[in-house]
Design an enzyme around this catalytic site. Structure first.
Site, PDB file in Angstrom:
ATOM      1  N   ARG A  24      -6.032   3.594  -6.987  1.00  0.00           N
ATOM      2  CA  ARG A  24      -5.362   4.796  -6.151  1.00  0.00           C
ATOM      3  C   ARG A  24      -4.389   5.456  -6.936  1.00  0.00           C
ATOM      4  O   ARG A  24      -4.442   6.668  -6.850  1.00  0.00           O
ATOM      5  CB  ARG A  24      -4.721   4.134  -4.813  1.00  0.00           C
ATOM      6  CG  ARG A  24      -5.746   3.645  -3.764  1.00  0.00           C
ATOM      7  CD  ARG A  24      -4.854   2.935  -2.565  1.00  0.00           C
ATOM      8  NE  ARG A  24      -4.243   1.967  -3.175  1.00  0.00           N
ATOM      9  CZ  ARG A  24      -3.134   1.706  -2.565  1.00  0.00           C
ATOM     10  NH1 ARG A  24      -2.525   2.228  -1.574  1.00  0.00           N
ATOM     11  NH2 ARG A  24      -2.672   0.500  -2.893  1.00  0.00           N
ATOM     12  N   ASN A  42      -6.762   2.503   0.615  1.00  0.00           N
ATOM     13  CA  ASN A  42      -7.467   1.292   0.811  1.00  0.00           C
ATOM     14  C   ASN A  42      -8.050   1.313   2.218  1.00  0.00           C
ATOM     15  O   ASN A  42      -7.109   1.643   3.227  1.00  0.00           O
ATOM     16  CB  ASN A  42      -7.009   0.138   0.276  1.00  0.00           C
ATOM     17  CG  ASN A  42      -6.679  -0.108  -1.045  1.00  0.00           C
ATOM     18  OD1 ASN A  42      -7.190   0.601  -1.734  1.00  0.00           O
ATOM     19  ND2 ASN A  42      -5.704  -0.864  -1.468  1.00  0.00           N
TER      20      ASN A  42
END
Length: 95
Positions: A24, A42
């Site tokens: 990320r 997520n």
């Protein structure tokens, strides 16, 4: 951006070993370099969901990077959905 630049929204679901490996953060850095706004988070099933808004060209480049070999972890596949810009996003967040 030039007036003829199409502004779009792309949502991508990235599967593989993409959680707990800095994916990320890496995605955020690439998106900011491309001038995109949005977020990466997520999901409960182990994927990373990426939402980005900006020029179509920049969104395509981000998808190419997500599918590339230089990502953290291991990407087994990316599914994308294109839609109209919703707006209201500022910066690019890791959620």
């Amino acid at each position: 951006m030039p007036e003829h630049t199409e502004i779009v929204r792309v949502t991508a679901w990235v599967r593989g070993r993409v959680q707990g490996v800095g994916f990320r953060w890496w995605t955020r850095a690439r998106a900011l370099e491309l001038g995109l706004v949005g977020w990466a988070r997520n999901t409960e099933d182990g994927r990373v969901e990426v939402v980005a808004e900006g020029s179509r060209e920049a969104c395509v480049k981000l998808l190419d990077l997500l599918r590339g070999c230089d990502t953290p972890g291991r990407v087994d596949g990316v599914v994308e959905r294109w839609s109209e810009v919703r707006g209201g996003l500022g910066g690019f967040l890791e959620r």
